[in-house]
Design a protein around this motif. Structure first.
Motif, PDB file in Angstrom:
ATOM      1  N   ARG A  31      33.644  44.402  29.600  1.00  0.00           N
ATOM      2  CA  ARG A  31      32.489  45.088  29.520  1.00  0.00           C
ATOM      3  C   ARG A  31      31.414  44.217  28.778  1.00  0.00           C
ATOM      4  NH1 ARG A  31      34.760  51.025  27.270  1.00  0.00           N
ATOM      5  NH2 ARG A  31      35.482  51.787  29.365  1.00  0.00           N
ATOM      6  N   TYR A  33      27.343  44.019  27.408  1.00  0.00           N
ATOM      7  CA  TYR A  33      26.012  44.677  27.189  1.00  0.00           C
ATOM      8  C   TYR A  33      25.179  43.830  26.830  1.00  0.00           C
ATOM      9  CZ  TYR A  33      29.730  48.243  26.082  1.00  0.00           C
ATOM     10  OH  TYR A  33      31.078  49.029  26.257  1.00  0.00           O
ATOM     11  N   TYR A  35      21.463  44.022  24.626  1.00  0.00           N
ATOM     12  CA  TYR A  35      20.497  44.824  23.566  1.00  0.00           C
ATOM     13  C   TYR A  35      19.307  44.004  23.303  1.00  0.00           C
ATOM     14  CZ  TYR A  35      24.374  48.229  22.387  1.00  0.00           C
ATOM     15  OH  TYR A  35      25.359  49.152  22.674  1.00  0.00           O
ATOM     16  N   PHE A  45      19.810  49.576  23.231  1.00  0.00           N
ATOM     17  CA  PHE A  45      20.514  49.011  24.309  1.00  0.00           C
ATOM     18  C   PHE A  45      19.507  48.988  25.735  1.00  0.00           C
ATOM     19  CE2 PHE A  45      23.904  49.550  27.388  1.00  0.00           C
ATOM     20  CZ  PHE A  45      23.374  50.358  28.583  1.00  0.00           C
ATOM     21  N   TYR A  48      24.314  47.627  30.915  1.00  0.00           N
ATOM     22  CA  TYR A  48      25.615  47.559  30.807  1.00  0.00           C
ATOM     23  C   TYR A  48      26.545  47.136  32.150  1.00  0.00           C
ATOM     24  CZ  TYR A  48      30.391  49.569  31.126  1.00  0.00           C
ATOM     25  OH  TYR A  48      31.785  49.749  31.169  1.00  0.00           O
ATOM     26  N   GLN A  50      30.297  46.587  33.883  1.00  0.00           N
ATOM     27  CA  GLN A  50      31.725  46.697  33.848  1.00  0.00           C
ATOM     28  C   GLN A  50      32.179  45.787  34.994  1.00  0.00           C
ATOM     29  OE1 GLN A  50      33.947  48.950  32.522  1.00  0.00           O
ATOM     30  NE2 GLN A  50      35.860  48.705  33.536  1.00  0.00           N
ATOM     31  N   LEU A  55      26.353  49.132  35.868  1.00  0.00           N
ATOM     32  CA  LEU A  55      26.625  50.524  35.765  1.00  0.00           C
ATOM     33  C   LEU A  55      25.525  51.362  34.926  1.00  0.00           C
ATOM     34  CD1 LEU A  55      30.226  50.466  35.492  1.00  0.00           C
ATOM     35  CD2 LEU A  55      28.913  50.585  37.539  1.00  0.00           C
ATOM     36  N   GLU A  56      24.681  50.832  34.164  1.00  0.00           N
ATOM     37  CA  GLU A  56      23.549  51.545  33.338  1.00  0.00           C
ATOM     38  C   GLU A  56      22.542  50.477  32.986  1.00  0.00           C
ATOM     39  OE1 GLU A  56      24.303  54.939  32.546  1.00  0.00           O
ATOM     40  OE2 GLU A  56      22.879  55.087  31.145  1.00  0.00           O
ATOM     41  N   LEU A  91      20.221  40.432  22.327  1.00  0.00           N
ATOM     42  CA  LEU A  91      21.553  40.208  22.055  1.00  0.00           C
ATOM     43  C   LEU A  91      22.700  40.791  23.112  1.00  0.00           C
ATOM     44  CD1 LEU A  91      21.116  42.336  18.581  1.00  0.00           C
ATOM     45  CD2 LEU A  91      22.090  40.018  18.738  1.00  0.00           C
ATOM     46  N   ASN A 104      35.583  51.154  22.481  1.00  0.00           N
ATOM     47  CA  ASN A 104      34.559  51.541  21.803  1.00  0.00           C
ATOM     48  C   ASN A 104      34.178  50.458  20.663  1.00  0.00           C
ATOM     49  OD1 ASN A 104      33.834  54.017  22.880  1.00  0.00           O
ATOM     50  ND2 ASN A 104      35.090  55.200  21.427  1.00  0.00           N
ATOM     51  N   ILE A 106      32.308  47.282  19.990  1.00  0.00           N
ATOM     52  CA  ILE A 106      31.589  46.147  20.519  1.00  0.00           C
ATOM     53  C   ILE A 106      31.298  45.246  19.589  1.00  0.00           C
ATOM     54  CG2 ILE A 106      29.239  45.923  21.380  1.00  0.00           C
ATOM     55  CD1 ILE A 106      29.589  48.915  22.532  1.00  0.00           C
TER      56      ILE A 106
END
Lengths: 117, 114
Positions: A31, A33, A35, A45, A48, A50, A55-56, A91, A104, A106
């Motif tokens: 995963r 991310y 930011y 955020f 994201y 995967q 996915l987001e 970031l 969860n 990170i």
């Protein structure tokens, strides 16, 4: 054990130019991310992944922003036609897969500072 | 109402004192909570996570969670000048599948005076 690596650490660019940031996550983390953080605020955020799938995406990620993770390993964040409001620390973070503590948790890279003049 | 709220400070405590940092959150369904420390010009560093009501201790740090009041706090005992930093509270929010992204408060700036 290497952490999350980001490059470049600092970038000064003229308004209207394109910039690209690279992120190498912790090797076993699938995963990833992105930011953005401005002075006096917490990180916000952006997007994201995967593995290689994005996915987001946050509404903060305008059309000028694009992120990729082509092979599910490193990722790039490109900002086209930069504006002064894009000045921030970008970031990258990564985590393991899972719906528990490890998924969860990170971990952040050292960040890439962007200054648009 | 912001999803995660923190007093921005600055909070100043003398060396050796207990620093108390507070955070409230809006989503009653939140299950886990994180505290990050961020030194000036650096990226956030994870220092504590808490999932259950009550206290969790790790060295000089204690995280306290009260889900009924939607309140999480961080206590730093025997504060040291090296603890001077911004402390960020973060709450996971679902993004896709089982993944979560962290929603952060704006942080509390702590200064420990020698």
């Amino acid at each position: 054990d290497t952490g999350v690596s980001q490059d470049p650490r600092h970038k000064i660019t003229k308004r209207g130019q394109n910039v690209t940031f690279r992120c190498d996550p912790i090797s076993e983390h699938n995963r990833l991310y992105w930011y953005r953080q401005t002075l006096g605020q917490g990180p916000e955020f952006l997007t994201y992944f995967q593995n290689e799938a994005q996915l987001e995406k946050s509404r903060l990620l305008s059309d000028r922003f694009s992120a990729e993770r082509p092979k599910g390993s490193f990722s790039t964040l490109e900002i086209q036609r930069t504006e002064q409001g894009d000045s921030a620390m970008y970031l990258c973070a990564s985590s393991l897969e899972g719906n528990s503590v490890r998924g969860n948790t990170i971990y952040f890279g050292e960040g890439s500072w962007l200054t648009v003049v | 109402q912001k999803e995660v709220e923190q007093n921005s400070g600055p909070l100043s405590v003398p060396e050796g004192a207990i620093a108390s940092l507070n955070c409230t959150y809006s989503d009653r369904g939140s299950q886990s909570f994180f505290w990050y420390r961020q030194y000036s010009g650096k990226s956030p560093e994870l220092i504590m996570s808490i999932y259950s009501n009550g206290d969790k201790e790790d060295g000089r740090f204690t995280a306290q969670l009260n889900k009924a009041s939607q309140y999480v706090s961080l206590l730093i005992r025997d504060s040291q000048p090296s603890d001077s930093a911004t402390y960020l509270c973060a709450v996971p929010r679902k993004v896709a599948g089982s993944a979560r992204q962290l929603t952060f408060g704006s942080g509390t700036q702590l200064t420990v005076l020698p």
